[in-house]
Structures are given as structure tokens and as C-alpha cells.
Enzyme design. Structure first.
Site, mmCIF file in Angstrom:
data_model
loop_
_atom_site.group_PDB
_atom_site.id
_atom_site.type_symbol
_atom_site.label_atom_id
_atom_site.label_comp_id
_atom_site.label_asym_id
_atom_site.label_seq_id
_atom_site.Cartn_x
_atom_site.Cartn_y
_atom_site.Cartn_z
ATOM 1 N N GLU A 267 0.824 -1.204 0.000
ATOM 2 C CA GLU A 267 0.000 0.000 0.000
ATOM 3 C C GLU A 267 0.863 1.262 0.000
ATOM 4 O O GLU A 267 0.428 2.314 -0.445
ATOM 5 C CB GLU A 267 -0.908 -0.017 1.250
ATOM 6 C CG GLU A 267 -2.328 0.422 0.959
ATOM 7 C CD GLU A 267 -3.294 0.113 2.089
ATOM 8 O OE1 GLU A 267 -4.316 -0.531 1.818
ATOM 9 O OE2 GLU A 267 -3.036 0.512 3.234
ATOM 10 N N HIS A 288 7.936 -26.783 -1.424
ATOM 11 C CA HIS A 288 7.301 -27.908 -2.124
ATOM 12 C C HIS A 288 6.100 -27.442 -2.939
ATOM 13 O O HIS A 288 5.317 -28.264 -3.411
ATOM 14 C CB HIS A 288 6.900 -28.978 -1.110
ATOM 15 C CG HIS A 288 8.090 -29.518 -0.385
ATOM 16 N ND1 HIS A 288 8.693 -30.717 -0.703
ATOM 17 C CD2 HIS A 288 8.840 -28.992 0.625
ATOM 18 C CE1 HIS A 288 9.741 -30.915 0.087
ATOM 19 N NE2 HIS A 288 9.844 -29.867 0.896
ATOM 20 N N LYS A 402 -14.219 0.626 -3.506
ATOM 21 C CA LYS A 402 -15.247 1.047 -2.544
ATOM 22 C C LYS A 402 -16.366 1.793 -3.265
ATOM 23 O O LYS A 402 -17.549 1.563 -3.004
ATOM 24 C CB LYS A 402 -14.640 1.978 -1.487
ATOM 25 C CG LYS A 402 -13.756 1.289 -0.491
ATOM 26 C CD LYS A 402 -13.405 2.247 0.637
ATOM 27 C CE LYS A 402 -12.283 1.694 1.482
ATOM 28 N NZ LYS A 402 -11.712 2.675 2.382
HETATM 29 O O1 PA5 Z 1 -3.574 1.268 6.039
HETATM 30 C C1 PA5 Z 1 -4.664 1.739 5.845
HETATM 31 O O2 PA5 Z 1 -4.895 2.949 5.884
HETATM 32 C C2 PA5 Z 1 -5.840 0.843 5.539
HETATM 33 O O3 PA5 Z 1 -5.463 -0.472 5.438
HETATM 34 C C3 PA5 Z 1 -6.861 0.954 6.650
HETATM 35 O O4 PA5 Z 1 -6.263 0.573 7.855
HETATM 36 C C4 PA5 Z 1 -8.067 0.074 6.355
HETATM 37 O O5 PA5 Z 1 -8.632 0.432 5.133
HETATM 38 C C5 PA5 Z 1 -9.101 0.206 7.452
HETATM 39 O O6 PA5 Z 1 -9.460 1.552 7.612
HETATM 40 P P1 PA5 Z 1 -10.185 2.037 8.915
HETATM 41 O O7 PA5 Z 1 -9.250 1.836 10.057
HETATM 42 O O8 PA5 Z 1 -10.461 3.490 8.670
HETATM 43 O O9 PA5 Z 1 -11.443 1.235 9.047
#
Ligand code: PA5
Length: 425
Positions: A267, A288, A402
Site C-alpha cells: 500500500e 514444495h 469502494k
Molecule cells: O492502512 C490503511 O490505511 C488501511 O489499510 C486501513 O487501515 C483500512 O482500510 C481500514 O481503515 P479504517 O481503520 O479506517 O477502518
């Protein structure tokens, strides 16, 4: 000073001074020194209460609000944590899936047992955990009544904004804060990770102290800085045409640590058409299954191998007078020795096969060194993003699915997109 050292120095400065892209989300850099000590004690208090009044803690969260806690619990306690006889509650994770069967299974695993909920969402609006919270809050209220249930719900969210914060304030849940300047995937050492981790019996003081040690060590600029070394190696390999970094470990308990690492790097770096694809394998099992590809497939890979030198226990391979399996040459040797030779042999084979390897050796798996390791990977991730020329602290790409999901679900405000998508479908 080499060109590489110069760019590393610049990236390092941007992290230390919060002056690079996304600098407003670098609160984690000084977190091991600056964390809220009062809240930290509250976390320990809440963990004790949960350990006393609950046999199960249901942790609701996704992505950065999920993986860190699971990673640390599985690595430090066991990947079989919930199966073990122990004096701490089971920890069941939900809100990380929309699978009906998975959610129903967690409900049936709770059964008649006493439970509490830790709902974690920085935004307070993420669909998967919000839906799960509705379901499990309903279960809790049906079991204990609304007022008593509220005493068993712990909400970890923004300090002032979001639907979850509003709900927590209205219902009187105990709340913990996800600091404004720390994004989800860098938040494991905040209440996001610390509450479930403490409930599982991990010494969170040691975890923070290991992270503080890493913070001090990695704050020193220069080529002796191990964070600089790892960031430089991955960047050089990327520039050399490698596109996939495989994190490999020989401990099954490391599986979710690798999942956490994949989110952190995927990310943070995967944007603007750039970035290494983070993958993981669990050796020797995956030798394996994936071993063939790694040895012999596309040569666009490199591996980062994590080696924990000392297991917690000792297992000797027995002698067998019949020796039908021909294994007496191993008799009297420890299983750890065999595992280590598998690691050494694999590194040599993969390097010979054209897959560069980065080896990281840690003495053993314990809270202090895991805290160190968490901070190390976060720091290198920040450095790596800046070396790559991206903002390592945003995730604009996550929004695309989303929007489509909301449109298809008929969320108000998404009518035009719904029509477009249905025409496409
Ligand atoms: O790293 C990030 O920002 C995302 O993975 C969020 O943690 C994830 O989308 C969950 O978001 P939230 O904590 O707002 O529910």
C-alpha cells in the site's frame, strides 16, 4: 559521498523532519518515545478486565486495523494461539471479510462463552468492520443487555470524528485513539494493535522498548544504518529490473507478520505505476509448492529471508536401530539445525538460480526484538517510498473498489455510478 548515500540521506531527513510527501502521517517515526503514556496504562487496564471477564475477545477491523495485532499475536504467542490451553482469552478476528460463512463461523466459535469486542476503525466508516460490528454488537446486547454490553465494547478510532466515535460517545464505550498523524498500516504500536496484543498476554512494555531501540538506532544517518542498507538493497534490485520481493521465513508463526508486511509495503509503494510487488512464502512448506517457480521461473524476483536463530524449545532427532528411512545420519541433531541447513541450502540454490537474497538474522522470537522489527520495517518502508519518488503514506487506489461497491449496493449519492456500472455489467 555516493549518489546512493545522498538520496538515502534526503529520504531519511524527510522522515525525521516530516518534510516529505505525506509528512503529516509520520507520527509513527517518534511514536516509541512520544506515545500517550496515560492511554498506554488504560490499554493495560482494559486488557486485564477483558482477561478477567471474557473467554473470547472479538477484534473487528480490516487492513491496518487488523493485520498488525494478528501478526504479533501469532508470532509471539503462536499461530495456534486459539487452540492452546492458556490463561488468556481466545482472540477471534472479524470485520476483515464479507464472507457469510466466515462470520457465522466466528459466531459459532464464540458459542455460549463470555466475550468482549474491540472494534477498530480509524475512519469509523469502513464497510466490512461496520457491518460486522452491527452483527456482533447485536449478539452482545442480546446476551448481556444494552448497558452491560456497553461495558464490554472497546472502540479504537479517531479522537473526535467518524460514525464509530459518535456511536461510542452515545453508547458510553471505552475508547482508544488512533492518532491523526498515523495511518492504518503504521498503527500497530498504537492502541490499534496494543489492546488485542495485550489481551493475548504479550508484554507491550517490551514491544515498545524494542521499537524505541530501533527508533534510536535507525535515526543515525549513514551507511552503517541497517535500515538504509535494506532500503538501498531493495531499491537497487528494483532499478535492476526486479519486480517482486518475496518475504520468506522458516517459522509458521511468521505467516501473519508477512501479511502485515505485505500490506505495509504494497500500500505504501504500489502507486503511480511503480513499486515492488510484495509476496510471501512459508518455508520449508512452500519449497514444495512455490520452490519450483522461485528457482526456475521469471527472473524478476528477489527474496528477503528472515532467520530466527534460537527456537524456544529443543527437539532432538531420535536414533532408530532399524534405520529403514535412512535418517540415522541426522540422529542426535536438533530439528533447529536441520531447519537452518534447509535455509542455507535454499539461499545458495536460489541465488545460484538468479534470485538475489537478503538475509536478516534475529536471535530469537520475543517481544523486544519483535518491537524492534516492526519499527525497522516501517522505517525502511518510509525510506523506500521516498527513494521510489512516491508518497508512502496515502492509498488513493483503495477507493476505486469502494466506490463501485457502494454504487452497486445502492448507497445514496452513488446513483449515477450505479447506472454506469450496471450498463457495463
Ligand atoms: O492502512 C490503511 O490505511 C488501511 O489499510 C486501513 O487501515 C483500512 O482500510 C481500514 O481503515 P479504517 O481503520 O479506517 O477502518
Amino acid at each position: 559521498m555516493s549518489a546512493r548515500e545522498q538520496v538515502l540521506g534526503k529520504a531519511h531527513e524527510m522522515l525525521q523532519n516530516s518534510s516529505g510527501p505525506g509528512g503529516e502521517f509520520t507520527g509513527w517515526v517518534k511514536l516509541p518515545a512520544n506515545y500517550d503514556k496515560v492511554e498506554f496504562e488504560r490499554i493495560k487496564g482494559a486488557a486485564k478486565k477483558i482477561q478477567t471477564d471474557s473467554q473470547v475477545l472479538v477484534v473487528i477491523g480490516i487492513g491496518g486495523s487488523y493485520l498488525g495485532a494478528r501478526a504479533v499475536i501469532e508470532l509471539l504467542c503462536s499461530h495456534n494461539y486459539n487452540l492452546k490451553r492458556k490463561g488468556t482469552p481466545d482472540v477471534l478476528f472479524v470485520g476483515n471479510t464479507l464472507s457469510t460463512d466466515a462470520v457465522l463461523e466466528v459466531m459459532s466459535l464464540i458459542g455460549e462463552r463470555d466475550f468482549s469486542i474491540n472494534v477498530i476503525s480509524k475512519s469509523g466508516t469502513t464497510t466490512e468492520p461496520a457491518v460486522a460490528f452491527r452483527v456482533f454488537k447485536g449478539l452482545l446486547e442480546a446476551k448481556y443487555g444494552k448497558r452491560a454490553a456497553a461495558k464490554r465494547i472497546y472502540a479504537t478510532t479517531d479522537k473526535s470524528r467518524g460514525a464509530l466515535k459518535t456511536l461510542a460517545d452515545t453508547e458510553g464505550y471505552e475508547t482508544f485513539v488512533v492518532p491523526d498523524d498515523i495511518g492504518g498500516r503504521y498503527s500497530v504500536l498504537t492502541a490499534v494493535g496494543l489492546l488485542p496484543i495485550a489481551v493475548a498476554g504479550v508484554d507491550i512494555d517490551k514491544l515498545m522498548s524494542g521499537a524505541a531501540q530501533a527508533m534510536d538506532e535507525l535515526a543515525q544517518p549513514g551507511l552503517d544504518n541497517v535500515g538504509w542498507q535494506y532500503a538501498a538493497a531493495r531499491h537497487a534490485l528494483y532499478e535492476d529490473g526486479k519486480r517482486i520481493e518475496i518475504l520468506a521465513c522458516y517459522e509458521p508463526g511468521f505467516r501473519f507478520f508477512a501479511e502485515w508486511w505485505k500490506q505495509l509495503y504494497g500500500e505504501s509503494e504500489g502507486k503511480d505505476g511503480k513499486g515492488l510487488f510484495p509476496a510471501s512464502v512459508e518455508f520449508t512448506a512452500d519449497l514444495h509448492s512455490m520452490g519450483q517457480y522461485i528457482q526456475d521461473g521469471h527472473r524478476n524476483l528477489f527474496e528477503t529471508v528472515i532467520h530466527f536463530e534460537q527456537p524456544r524449545g529443543k527437539l532432538l532427532i531420535p536414533t532408530d536401530p532399524d534405520n529403514v528411512d535412512g535418517l540415522n545420519f541426522l540422529a542426535g541433531k536438533t530439528l533447529a539445525f536441520v531447519n537452518e541447513q534447509a535455509l542455507r541450502g535454499t539461499i545458495l540454490a536460489h541465488v545460484e538460480g538468479g534470485v538475489p537474497n537478503v538475509l536478516m538474522t534475529l536471535p530469537c522470537i520475543e517481544a523486544q526484538s519483535v518491537g524492534w522489527f516492526i519499527y525497522f520495517f516501517e522505517y525502511v518502508c518510509g525510506l523506500s517510498g521516498y527513494l521510489l519518488g512516491v508518497n508512502p503514506f496515502d492509498q488513493p487506489g483503495v477507493e476505486a473498489y469502494k466506490k463501485n461497491m457502494f454504487a452497486l449496493l445502492g448507497k445514496p449519492g452513488y446513483e449515477d455510478r450505479k447506472a454506469q456500472l450496471e450498463a457495463m455489467l
